[in-house]
Structure formats: C-alpha cells, structure tokens
Write an enzyme that holds these catalytic residues in place. Structure first.
Site, PDB file in Angstrom:
ATOM      1  N   ASP A 170       2.343  -7.069  15.998  1.00  0.00           N
ATOM      2  CA  ASP A 170       3.363  -6.135  16.479  1.00  0.00           C
ATOM      3  C   ASP A 170       2.743  -4.863  17.063  1.00  0.00           C
ATOM      4  O   ASP A 170       1.733  -4.374  16.556  1.00  0.00           O
ATOM      5  CB  ASP A 170       4.273  -5.791  15.284  1.00  0.00           C
ATOM      6  N   GLU A 277       6.399 -10.561  23.466  1.00  0.00           N
ATOM      7  CA  GLU A 277       7.448  -9.548  23.484  1.00  0.00           C
ATOM      8  C   GLU A 277       6.909  -8.299  24.181  1.00  0.00           C
ATOM      9  O   GLU A 277       5.777  -7.893  23.946  1.00  0.00           O
ATOM     10  CB  GLU A 277       7.886  -9.206  22.052  1.00  0.00           C
TER      11      GLU A 277
END
Ligand SMILES: [Zn+2]
Length: 499
Positions: A170, A277
């Site tokens: 992330d 992402e």
C-alpha cells in the site's frame, strides 16, 4: 490415519502442553500439517514421512518417530523458511489476483489479526485483501513486506482457509519499494504519486500558472486531446473547459508520468497477474469528477492496466471515526464518480481511510453496484487495544498516558480535529469504564495515531515497554481478541453489497 486420528494422537501425546487448532489440519498424501500453541507461542506441527518432515525447521531437531509405518512428528517454528515449504505443498496459501470484484482490505498492524478477519469474511462474497500495509505503517511498526505477508498467510493457515486472498503493498512511492514488495510475493500494488502532484496551484497568479504550464512537456498535445471535449456522465455532461483543463494538467501530469513509469516496471518485472491501484487520495485538494475523468483517460491512453483508483473524495476523512461532512453532498458528487467509472469501465473505485465510515458504505457500494474496494487498518488496531483495556486495565492506562505524552509529536502527519480536553481523565474512570473510551472519537484518534510510538517504545535495556505485553495479552485472550475484532469488521462488511 485421518485428521481426527492425528488430532487424537497429538492431544494424547502432549496433553495440555500443546493445543492444536483443529480447523488448521490439512493433509497431503498421508502427511499432516496443523497449527498448535503452547502457553507462549504458536507452532507448525508436521506429521508425515521422514522426507517431508525434513523440509521443515523444528524446535526439536530430532523428528519423533510415531509409528512403525514410518510416520514422524516435528514441531516447527512459524518462520519464513517453514512457510515457504508449506506454500509449496499447499498453493492455496499463496495470495492471488483479485480483479474486478468487490474487495475489502484489512490492514493488520500487529500481524495477528488475520484469523479474526477471515471469520468476519465468512459467508460474504467479498474478496479479502488480508495483507495490506503501507511503507509508512511498516516504518512505524518496524515490520517489512515479508513479515506482513508471512503473518497474513500463517493466519490463513491457522484458520484453515482455502479461499482466495490478496496482498496489497500500500502507498508505494517508488520503483525500489515496488520491486521489494514484488520480490516478496505481493499481488497488489498501490502506487502513490503524491510526491509528483503539484500542490500550490491555487495560490499562483495567471502569469505564474502560464509559466509553469509552458514547462510541461507535450502540454499542447495533451490539451488538444481534451479541450472542449464533452463526456456524458449519467444525467450530466462534463466538459473540459480551458481553465479547468490547464489546472488539471498542471496538477496531475507529472504524477501520471510517474505512475506510467512504475507500471512499466511492474509489467516487466512481475511475472504473474497483479492488481494495480492508483491512489491520489493523499492530496490537499478534493479530486473533481473532471480530474477523475482526465486521470483515467490518460492512464488508458498510456496503456496502464489498473484495477482500482483511490480519489480524494469530498468531505473530511479522519482516522478511525465516522465520516465528517455533508453526506448528501458527498452522495451527489460520488454519484458522478461512480457514473464515470461505469461509463469508462474496467476499474473499481477505492476508498482509503475506510475504518468506521459506516454512513458512507451503503452509498459507496450501491452507487458502484458493489464493484468497489475499501481499505481499513487502524480500526483493527483499535479493537486490539480495546481488548487490552478489557483484559489488562493497568496496561491500558500506561498506554493511554504514554499516548497523551506523544500526541503532539505524532499528530503531525494526520488530519485531525481531535480535542484532548474531551477525553475523560483516565485517573477518574473505573476499569469497567475504560471500554467507553473506544466509543469516543477523541480517545479513538489518540490511540489510533500514536500506534507507532506505542509499539516502538523501549526501556534502557532495549526491551519493548508495551509491544511485548500487548502481544502477550492478546495471545492469552485470543478468543476475546478474535471475537471483538471479527464482529467489528463484520459490521463494516455487512454494509456493503456485493455483486
Ligand atoms: Zn490512502
């Protein structure tokens, strides 16, 4: 032998010394693998042929021969080497690609939450991203990609989970970090180009804006692609007028170049399919529907195959508490974002800082027809500290006081409207009342943002002051830990519709 025989044999041999996790038992060609614990640690138990046992590092170096058929027993560490061996035997323990389906990320700062998270996902058609940690979080928890992934996989093993799950590296900011995460086996990469997003445009005058704009390579070429182009989105029509377009190009073009560079690297480097992402959520300005449209069209133009995009949505998104802002206004604007995503297709909208945003979830999942991704992390940590408060009030009081001392230093990287004076004085409340602190926004945020300081604090002898005791108490009260945590995550998941 079958699974029941194995468990019976094990409990007869060890009594209370080692307790097996019955759901964890897996077999492969008459070799058995399961998790067990003593009063301090968890272990992998291997019962099988000598050759199979050889592939695992044991706490007792010699295998115990358990019968004349050549079965041996080994009690092994939960280390990386043993996990590698186990993953070769059981490929379901490898994380996998998620793609276009409803998904939910459960960041786990302590690395012991996965079994509880899995219990929350039970019966839900939502793809779990069980390993999910940002570079910043890892610095604060002193963990690394490998540890984050390994802990989640051991959690899957403990729970006997054979379904699919993902692993999200992330908020990765550069290729070096991407490479490290890819090497460790992560399957999802969240690229955060915020360092390349121009931030002070609002303060510049026309002349300064023009100067800056003229420095952007191929600015005219990009402009020609979009200027005055109309896009029908739901009931509305979005138009790239000159002023808005220039501002958007100024804000995002360098960031998009960075994303393209990162993607090109991953595409060549990562051999298996991966989720990508793009996160522009950590920017000072709200992402307008027009900017959203521009970003995705540009990404498509550059051939970036991305699955999720995290925007900075309207409102005030603070850690570990409900959404702050006008929900109707949010819904109206989000409707446009969802319509853009549907029109263009091929990707999901992703919500970061999704912990405890219960009022937003129904809007988020309904407008996207369930095709969305949500990330949570801090809320699991808060549930874990809540269990500490329930089971060891004295330790919680120490943590609370320490958090207050460190608050001023730790708040720097967060957007908060916390008011410490609203937090009840810890010395005036009873042990039973401590749990109420986890229902109050200010005290939730206090514990939420100081997690790094709490977990890293050491005494003169270099021993952790809180961390080891937190692990110990959650280990001792594992059932309470799993129950509280899974109930809380289930509350989140229950508000999402899946497709
Ligand atoms: Zn984010």
């Amino acid at each position: 032998m079958n699974k029941q025989d194995v468990l019976r044999y094990f409990s007869k041999k060890y009594g209370d010394r080692y307790i097996a996790y019955p759901f964890s038992v897996k077999s492969k060609e008459d070799n058995y693998f399961f998790m067990a614990k003593d009063n301090q640690n968890k272990y992998l138990v291997v019962i099988g042929a000598y050759g199979v046992c050889k592939g695992f590092e044991a706490i007792n170096l010699k295998e115990t021969k358990i019968n004349e058929n050549g079965l041996f027993l080994k009690i092994c560490y939960l280390n990386h080497y043993n996990l590698e061996s186990l993953r070769k035997i059981f490929p379901h323990l490898n994380p996998s690609f998620c793609g276009l389906r409803a998904s939910f990320g459960t960041g786990d700062r302590l690395g012991i939450a996965t079994p509880a998270h899995l219990q929350a996902f039970q019966g839900k058609d939502i793809f779990p991203i069980l390993a999910q940690q940002s570079v910043r979080e890892m610095a604060r928890t002193e963990r690394n990609w490998q540890k984050v992934l390994d802990d989640a996989i051991w959690g899957c093993f403990e729970e006997g989970y054979e379904g699919l799950f993902g692993a999200d590296a992330d908020h990765v900011k550069n290729i070096k970090e991407l490479k490290e995460a890819a090497d460790c086996g992560f399957t999802m990469f969240t690229i955060d180009p915020s360092d390349f997003i121009s931030k002070d445009i609002e303060e510049l005058n026309e002349q300064e804006l023009n100067q800056l704009y003229n420095k952007i390579p191929k600015n005219k070429e990009i402009e020609n692609l979009y200027l005055n182009k109309k896009f029908k989105v739901g009931e509305q029509e979005l138009i790239f007028d000159e002023k808005s377009l220039r501002k958007i190009i100024l804000t995002y073009s360098e960031a998009l170049n960075h994303v393209v560079e990162c993607y090109e690297f991953l595409k060549d480097y990562k051999k298996e399919k991966f989720d990508l992402e793009i996160s522009v959520d950590e920017t000072p300005t709200v992402t307008s529907p027009l900017a959203h449209l521009f970003i995705v069209l540009e990404l498509q133009r550059w051939g970036v195959n991305f699955q999720n995009i995290a925007l900075h949505f309207l409102g005030d998104w603070q850690k570990g508490i409900e959404y702050i802002g006008n929900l109707k206004q949010f819904a109206r604007e989000f409707c446009l974002h969802a319509a853009i995503a549907k029109n263009i297709g091929g990707y999901k909208l992703s919500l970061h800082t999704g912990s405890d945003k219960f009022s937003v979830y129904p809007i988020f999942s309904q407008e996207t027809d369930g095709l969305c991704h949500i990330k949570t992390a801090g809320t699991s940590w808060l549930e874990e500290v809540k269990v500490v408060a329930m089971k060891d009030p004295a330790l919680y009081r120490e943590i609370h006081r320490f958090a207050l001392e460190n608050f001023a230093k730790d708040r720097a990287s967060y957007n908060l409207t916390i008011d410490l004076s609203r937090i009840p004085d810890i010395d005036t409340i009873t042990d039973d009342e401590l749990i109420n602190l986890f229902k109050q926004n200010d005290s939730r945020q206090l514990i939420h943002i100081t997690y790094g300081s709490i977990l890293r604090e050491k005494n003169d002898k270099g021993k952790y002051i809180f961390k080891d005791r937190i692990y110990k108490i959650l280990f001792k009260y594992e059932e309470d830990h799993y129950r509280e945590l899974s109930n809380h995550i289930r509350r989140h998941l229950g508000l999402l519709v899946s497709i």
